[in-house]
Design an enzyme around this catalytic site. Sequence first.
Site, PDB file in Angstrom:
ATOM      1  N   LYS A  13       6.468  90.333  55.231  1.00 38.15           N
ATOM      2  CA  LYS A  13       7.810  90.295  55.221  1.00 38.15           C
ATOM      3  C   LYS A  13       7.715  89.942  53.917  1.00 38.15           C
ATOM      4  O   LYS A  13       8.962  90.490  52.788  1.00 38.15           O
ATOM      5  CB  LYS A  13       8.359  89.203  55.890  1.00 38.15           C
ATOM      6  CG  LYS A  13       8.365  88.204  57.726  1.00 38.15           C
ATOM      7  CD  LYS A  13       9.143  88.223  58.028  1.00 38.15           C
ATOM      8  CE  LYS A  13       9.201  86.975  57.614  1.00 38.15           C
ATOM      9  NZ  LYS A  13       8.132  85.907  58.550  1.00 38.15           N
ATOM     10  N   ARG A  88      15.089  82.134  61.984  1.00 40.66           N
ATOM     11  CA  ARG A  88      14.432  81.728  62.560  1.00 40.66           C
ATOM     12  C   ARG A  88      14.434  81.696  63.464  1.00 40.66           C
ATOM     13  O   ARG A  88      13.922  81.361  64.937  1.00 40.66           O
ATOM     14  CB  ARG A  88      13.469  81.210  61.736  1.00 40.66           C
ATOM     15  CG  ARG A  88      12.651  81.308  60.912  1.00 40.66           C
ATOM     16  CD  ARG A  88      11.243  80.766  60.702  1.00 40.66           C
ATOM     17  NE  ARG A  88      10.073  79.970  60.408  1.00 40.66           N
ATOM     18  CZ  ARG A  88       9.112  81.490  59.720  1.00 40.66           C
ATOM     19  NH1 ARG A  88      10.357  81.630  58.590  1.00 40.66           N
ATOM     20  NH2 ARG A  88       8.547  81.157  58.919  1.00 40.66           N
ATOM     21  N   ARG A 127      -5.334  84.532  53.782  1.00 38.99           N
ATOM     22  CA  ARG A 127      -4.401  84.609  52.591  1.00 38.99           C
ATOM     23  C   ARG A 127      -4.887  83.274  51.803  1.00 38.99           C
ATOM     24  O   ARG A 127      -4.641  82.463  52.216  1.00 38.99           O
ATOM     25  CB  ARG A 127      -2.798  84.207  53.610  1.00 38.99           C
ATOM     26  CG  ARG A 127      -2.226  84.634  52.211  1.00 38.99           C
ATOM     27  CD  ARG A 127      -0.958  84.719  52.891  1.00 38.99           C
ATOM     28  NE  ARG A 127       0.140  83.666  53.724  1.00 38.99           N
ATOM     29  CZ  ARG A 127       1.049  83.775  53.623  1.00 38.99           C
ATOM     30  NH1 ARG A 127       2.242  84.926  53.825  1.00 38.99           N
ATOM     31  NH2 ARG A 127       1.369  82.615  55.008  1.00 38.99           N
ATOM     32  N   ARG A 160      -2.854  77.968  51.430  1.00 42.36           N
ATOM     33  CA  ARG A 160      -1.919  77.244  52.112  1.00 42.36           C
ATOM     34  C   ARG A 160      -2.047  76.573  53.297  1.00 42.36           C
ATOM     35  O   ARG A 160      -2.848  76.911  53.889  1.00 42.36           O
ATOM     36  CB  ARG A 160      -1.106  78.207  52.708  1.00 42.36           C
ATOM     37  CG  ARG A 160       0.227  78.811  51.428  1.00 42.36           C
ATOM     38  CD  ARG A 160       1.082  79.338  51.829  1.00 42.36           C
ATOM     39  NE  ARG A 160       1.988  79.359  52.858  1.00 42.36           N
ATOM     40  CZ  ARG A 160       3.246  79.719  53.273  1.00 42.36           C
ATOM     41  NH1 ARG A 160       3.961  80.971  52.676  1.00 42.36           N
ATOM     42  NH2 ARG A 160       3.339  79.460  54.565  1.00 42.36           N
ATOM     43  N   ARG A 171       1.877  77.540  64.000  1.00 41.33           N
ATOM     44  CA  ARG A 171       3.358  78.633  64.214  1.00 41.33           C
ATOM     45  C   ARG A 171       3.558  79.465  64.974  1.00 41.33           C
ATOM     46  O   ARG A 171       4.833  79.925  64.511  1.00 41.33           O
ATOM     47  CB  ARG A 171       2.784  78.967  62.058  1.00 41.33           C
ATOM     48  CG  ARG A 171       2.994  78.057  61.273  1.00 41.33           C
ATOM     49  CD  ARG A 171       2.180  77.878  60.230  1.00 41.33           C
ATOM     50  NE  ARG A 171       2.923  79.127  59.125  1.00 41.33           N
ATOM     51  CZ  ARG A 171       2.338  79.485  58.753  1.00 41.33           C
ATOM     52  NH1 ARG A 171       0.984  79.590  58.396  1.00 41.33           N
ATOM     53  NH2 ARG A 171       2.831  80.997  58.246  1.00 41.33           N
TER      54      ARG A 171
HETATM   55  P1  AMP Z   1       7.194  80.783  55.526  1.00 43.53           P
HETATM   56  O1  AMP Z   1       6.234  80.681  54.008  1.00 43.53           O
HETATM   57  O2  AMP Z   1       8.536  81.701  56.151  1.00 43.53           O
HETATM   58  O3  AMP Z   1       6.023  80.968  56.442  1.00 43.53           O
HETATM   59  O4  AMP Z   1       7.270  79.085  56.083  1.00 43.53           O
HETATM   60  C1  AMP Z   1       6.219  77.991  55.672  1.00 43.53           C
HETATM   61  C2  AMP Z   1       7.074  76.688  56.785  1.00 43.53           C
HETATM   62  O5  AMP Z   1       8.460  76.494  56.154  1.00 43.53           O
HETATM   63  C3  AMP Z   1       7.616  76.804  57.943  1.00 43.53           C
HETATM   64  O6  AMP Z   1       6.409  76.518  58.550  1.00 43.53           O
HETATM   65  C4  AMP Z   1       8.233  76.275  58.824  1.00 43.53           C
HETATM   66  O7  AMP Z   1       7.930  74.858  58.496  1.00 43.53           O
HETATM   67  C5  AMP Z   1       9.431  75.852  57.042  1.00 43.53           C
HETATM   68  N1  AMP Z   1      10.305  77.155  57.721  1.00 43.53           N
HETATM   69  C6  AMP Z   1      11.020  77.585  56.753  1.00 43.53           C
HETATM   70  N2  AMP Z   1      11.967  79.115  56.912  1.00 43.53           N
HETATM   71  C7  AMP Z   1      11.683  78.039  58.348  1.00 43.53           C
HETATM   72  C8  AMP Z   1      13.362  77.915  58.546  1.00 43.53           C
HETATM   73  N3  AMP Z   1      13.891  78.856  58.933  1.00 43.53           N
HETATM   74  N4  AMP Z   1      14.111  77.200  59.987  1.00 43.53           N
HETATM   75  C9  AMP Z   1      12.623  76.453  60.032  1.00 43.53           C
HETATM   76  N5  AMP Z   1      11.915  75.773  58.913  1.00 43.53           N
HETATM   77  C10 AMP Z   1      11.507  77.074  58.735  1.00 43.53           C
END
Ligand code: AMP
Length: 215
Positions: A13, A88, A127, A160, A171
């Site tokens: 995404k 989310r 990644r 990361r 996750r």
């Molecule tokens: P991402 O980069 O989108 O994979 O997000 C990394 C981390 O940020 C996730 O594993 C969550 O801990 C937190 N996170 C990102 N977006 C959200 C969201 N919309 N709601 C809650 N936690 C989020």
Amino acid sequence: MNLVFLGLPGTGKGTQAKILAEKLAVPHIATGDIFRSAIANKTELGQKLKQYLEQGALVPDQVTCGIMEARLQEEDAKQGFILDGFPRTIVQGEALDESLSKLGLKLDGVVYFAAGEDVLIARLSGRRVCESCGATYHLVFNPPAQKDLCQLCGGKLIQRHDDREATVKNRLIVNRDNNEDLRKYYESRGLLITVDAENPLQQVTSEIFNKLGVS
Ligand code: AMP
């Protein structure tokens, strides 16, 4: 265009959102990026968020929705936006509807990135991201020309914390049900545009552009 990019972690995404945002000249708004930058800048909010991101757990809806409501009020979002990683949960989806209606805006579409979890685990654990500019690479599918170095800025490539295998699995578990609930939520409103996210990057880009009528 006001768009949401929906899908499990690792579906690509973020990569696709960057490409389309540049093409449409609209901001790419990623909750994960906002949270990581707060943590890197050691803000008060960042200190609170650290534990959630390290464990791959969801940041509480109230915190996330508050941040996004404020972000959507910024000037650049008036021209359109691509939301990546938000909403989310259904609570976040409803909060988004409310924020948009206060601003007199609505969603034009939700691009859903469909992919099997095995593919996602392989993708996420390979990644690598540039610690300086945030560009993303993959050890197998999109390796940098020089090992561990970003081709764009020469920064160091790192993994990361939450891309380590144990956290990746967590996750996926944490997001699986919410992802499906949101898919149905937007499908029932006729907003869903599904793309096959297991295809190679450029093919996914073409499918998104075609389905959105972007040339
Ligand atoms: P991402 O980069 O989108 O994979 O997000 C990394 C981390 O940020 C996730 O594993 C969550 O801990 C937190 N996170 C990102 N977006 C959200 C969201 N919309 N709601 C809650 N936690 C989020």
